[in-house]
Design an enzyme around this catalytic site. Structure first.
Site, mmCIF file in Angstrom:
data_model
loop_
_atom_site.group_PDB
_atom_site.id
_atom_site.type_symbol
_atom_site.label_atom_id
_atom_site.label_comp_id
_atom_site.label_asym_id
_atom_site.label_seq_id
_atom_site.Cartn_x
_atom_site.Cartn_y
_atom_site.Cartn_z
ATOM 1 N N LYS A 1 0.811 -1.219 0.000
ATOM 2 C CA LYS A 1 0.000 0.000 0.000
ATOM 3 C C LYS A 1 0.846 1.271 0.000
ATOM 4 O O LYS A 1 2.012 1.262 0.397
ATOM 5 C CB LYS A 1 -0.949 -0.011 1.187
ATOM 6 C CG LYS A 1 -0.250 0.048 2.533
ATOM 7 C CD LYS A 1 -1.252 0.078 3.681
ATOM 8 C CE LYS A 1 -1.829 -1.260 3.988
ATOM 9 N NZ LYS A 1 -2.548 -1.377 5.248
ATOM 10 N N ASN B 1 -13.375 5.164 -3.745
ATOM 11 C CA ASN B 1 -12.738 5.197 -2.438
ATOM 12 C C ASN B 1 -12.057 6.525 -2.236
ATOM 13 O O ASN B 1 -11.654 7.189 -3.184
ATOM 14 C CB ASN B 1 -11.745 4.042 -2.260
ATOM 15 C CG ASN B 1 -10.352 4.415 -2.709
ATOM 16 O OD1 ASN B 1 -9.595 5.072 -1.978
ATOM 17 N ND2 ASN B 1 -10.003 4.035 -3.927
ATOM 18 N N ASN C 1 4.789 1.010 -3.033
ATOM 19 C CA ASN C 1 4.203 2.192 -3.658
ATOM 20 C C ASN C 1 4.575 3.394 -2.799
ATOM 21 O O ASN C 1 4.286 3.435 -1.614
ATOM 22 C CB ASN C 1 2.682 1.998 -3.733
ATOM 23 C CG ASN C 1 1.967 3.181 -4.353
ATOM 24 O OD1 ASN C 1 1.805 4.220 -3.717
ATOM 25 N ND2 ASN C 1 1.517 3.028 -5.579
ATOM 26 N N CYS D 1 -2.474 9.736 -6.883
ATOM 27 C CA CYS D 1 -3.548 9.500 -5.923
ATOM 28 C C CYS D 1 -4.502 10.695 -5.915
ATOM 29 O O CYS D 1 -4.086 11.821 -5.655
ATOM 30 C CB CYS D 1 -2.998 9.290 -4.513
ATOM 31 S SG CYS D 1 -4.339 9.071 -3.316
ATOM 32 N N GLY E 1 -12.699 -0.622 -10.469
ATOM 33 C CA GLY E 1 -13.583 -1.758 -10.762
ATOM 34 C C GLY E 1 -13.860 -1.864 -12.253
ATOM 35 O O GLY E 1 -13.384 -1.041 -13.044
ATOM 36 N N GLY F 1 -9.818 -2.367 -13.386
ATOM 37 C CA GLY F 1 -11.026 -3.172 -13.551
ATOM 38 C C GLY F 1 -10.819 -4.600 -14.007
ATOM 39 O O GLY F 1 -11.757 -5.239 -14.474
ATOM 40 N N GLY G 1 -6.512 -5.221 -8.870
ATOM 41 C CA GLY G 1 -6.806 -4.335 -7.747
ATOM 42 C C GLY G 1 -8.110 -4.687 -7.060
ATOM 43 O O GLY G 1 -8.196 -5.623 -6.255
#
Lengths: 301, 254
Positions: free
Chosen positions: A45, A69, A99, A130, A217, A244, A265
């Protein structure tokens, strides 16, 4: 039995399947479900120089075929990773990538320099994409000048494989990709999440505490695939595709569009054993279609 | 060890307009403990993307049976309410921590609100098996919401409040006369305002209190960091460091 090994600009992967940062914890969360040594690698993470509490709850909203998220890089900082996490995972027989994220260029540089000293971390993924932090993060990844600045600075202190994770929230992904390549990136991964939002009509308020968040996704897959295809044509360094991927067929699409490897992911949240199913599925496809090596299908379209 | 298991629906019994009771079977059901939960994959619609976390009402690992009391709260649980006998259900379990078990002599009150009675039932049964004698207080809107009464009465003396006074004592659970007795420990699961009221009540009486939280989740295994609650030590995942928290650890009494 088709060969699955990939050499990603010097980074040897036993197969092209990695996991995406922020969806796989420190790997150990998944040990009940899969043998981690089967993976091409996993990416821990987002790690920052100092500990981060992340954003207030609620941080997640389900969407049609996906989720938003706004975790905001919650992590205990790079020193905690080095002292408390690394000793427990360094012996795993797979590639462990960290990361690296930051609010300033010097944050990125200091964090990358510390990770550079870890013998069993062969690569970092530089997170300049991010969307859930106020400073830094995506702000670095959306302008060529700042991409150039941060990649150049990290390149000076980080001597192993430098993967740069790109944001899809840009007008021209190819020029960002070329900039990162020019500053010495060894590979590029894309896409990070697409910025989105959701409204709770009952409360008449945004669902997320931060209003906006990152969409992931299967709903983002066509966008991710298009960008991977564009970037693979624009640069000479290898591209790692994500966005996705839920199964082997999705992963194969990315490989055919030009990705040399993929990251899984959000699918890990639905099926914690999905990664090994995807590895097995890629191999089965190659065998069934007469390919002796996964490299034969990369960029085949 | 956490597992991903395909269960078969043995029975889906509607209890009220919004509550239903699922009996699920799997030959190799792992041991589960009171307080833990399961994460259910709901098939059939792209709008139901993530698994649904559900607390455990009861389990019988020897017989391979898992019992879930579920409230229809959205699209996912509405789909689960339609399950037919014989359908398969993919479940991740057991997840989360457990309630802290009390000492032998402790006097214990369990407080359940609405569908929050599910983990309280499992805990009461567990405590009884350990030779303890917990009392159970449930708070619901009206008498028609008093469900599974026979299951509850077997595991503990049952006290009840209804908001409209149609069953038990009228009012909220914190006003029930059972509180005149002395308790050493409180366990609670229910809507957030009820848990906060019970926690506050316990705090003022100087009684230890554990609550079971139900934040929205994605993974259920501590990977996504979406379900966090604020604690004295910062954000913690409800799925792995909870769902059970001692209320002293939460930032509720500020």
């Amino acid at each position: 039995m088709a060969k699955l090994a990939i050499n990603l600009a010097g980074l040897e992967l036993k197969n092209p399947v990695l996991t995406a940062s922020g969806t796989f914890g420190y790997g150990t969360e998944f040990q009940d479900f899969i043998d981690l040594s089967r993976l091409g690698g996993f990416i821990v993470k987002g790690t920052t120089l100092h500990p981060r509490e992340g954003n207030p709850y609620p941080r997640m909203a389900e969407t049609a075929s996906g989720m938003l998220n706004a975790v905001g890089l919650q992590n205990k900082g790079v020193d905690y990773f080095i002292d408390r996490i690394y000793p427990g995972i360094q012996g795993l027989k797979t590639n462990i990538l960290v990361n690296v994220s930051g609010s300033t260029v010097s944050d990125y540089v200091e964090t990358a320099a510390k990770i550079n000293e870890l013998e069993h971390i062969p690569a970092i993924e530089l997170n300049i994409s991010c969307p859930n932090v106020k400073e830094g993060g995506m702000a670095f990844g959306t302008r060529c000048s700042s991409v150039s600045e941060v990649v150049r600075a990290v390149r000076q202190v980080y001597r192993k494989h430098l993967m740069v994770k790109l944001s899809p929230n840009v007008t021209d992904i190819q020029e960002i990709a070329r900039t990162a390549e020019a500053e010495g990136a060894d590979s590029l991964s894309l896409i990070n999440t697409l910025m989105g939002m959701a409204v709770d009509i009952r409360k008449r308020k945004p669902v997320l505490s931060t209003v906006t968040g990152g969409l992931s996704g299967p709903c983002v897959k066509p966008v991710a695939l298009r960008m991977v295809w564009q970037v693979a044509k624009a640069v000479k360094i290898p591209v790692v595709g994500l966005g996705g991927i839920m199964n082997a067929a999705d992963a194969l699409e990315f490989l055919m569009a030009g990705a040399s490897a993929v990251q899984i992911g959000t699918a890990n949240f639905i099926d914690p054993a999905v990664t090994v199913k995807i590895i097995d599925g890629i191999e089965a496809y190659l065998d069934a279609n007469g390919f002796g090596d996964v490299r034969e299908i990369i960029g085949i379209i | 060890m956490k597992k991903i298991i395909d269960f078969t629906v043995r029975e889906n019994r509607p209890l009220t307009d919004t509550l239903f009771f699922l009996t699920l079977y799997a030959p190799e059901l792992p041991e589960v403990a009171a307080g833990q939960f399961v994460n259910i994959k709901v098939e059939g619609s792209p709008e139901i993307f993530l698994r649904r976390p559900i607390s455990i009402f009861d389990a019988d690992p020897a017989a391979g049976l898992l019992y879930l009391l579920i409230k229809i709260a959205g699209k996912g649980t509405a789909r689960l309410a339609e399950l037919k006998k014989g359908e398969k259900l993919n479940i991740l379990l057991p997840l989360g921590n457990t309630f802290t078990l009390p000492g032998k002599e402790e006097r214990i009150l369990l407080v359940g609100g609405g569908v929050g009675i599910a983990p309280m039932h499992f805990l009461a049964k567990t405590l009884r098996q350990k030779g303890l004698h917990p009392e159970l207080l449930i708070g619901v809107r009206s008498c028609s919401d008093v469900v599974l009464r026979e299951n509850l009465e077997i595991v503990a003396p049952l006290h009840c409040t209804t908001e409209d006074g149609t069953f038990g004592e009228k009012g909220f659970p914190t006003a029930h006369s059972v509180w005149r007795k002395t308790f050493d420990r409180i366990y609670c699961c229910g809507p957030d305002p009820m848990m906060r009221a019970v926690a506050d009540h316990a705090f003022r009486k100087g009684i230890a209190c554990e609550v079971s939280l139900e934040n929205t989740m994605a993974c259920g295994i501590g990977a996504c960091l979406c379900c966090v609650t604020e604690t004295q030590e910062g954000h913690k995942c409800v799925c792995t460091e909870g769902p059970v928290f001692n209320t002293k650890a939460l930032k509720w009494q500020n």
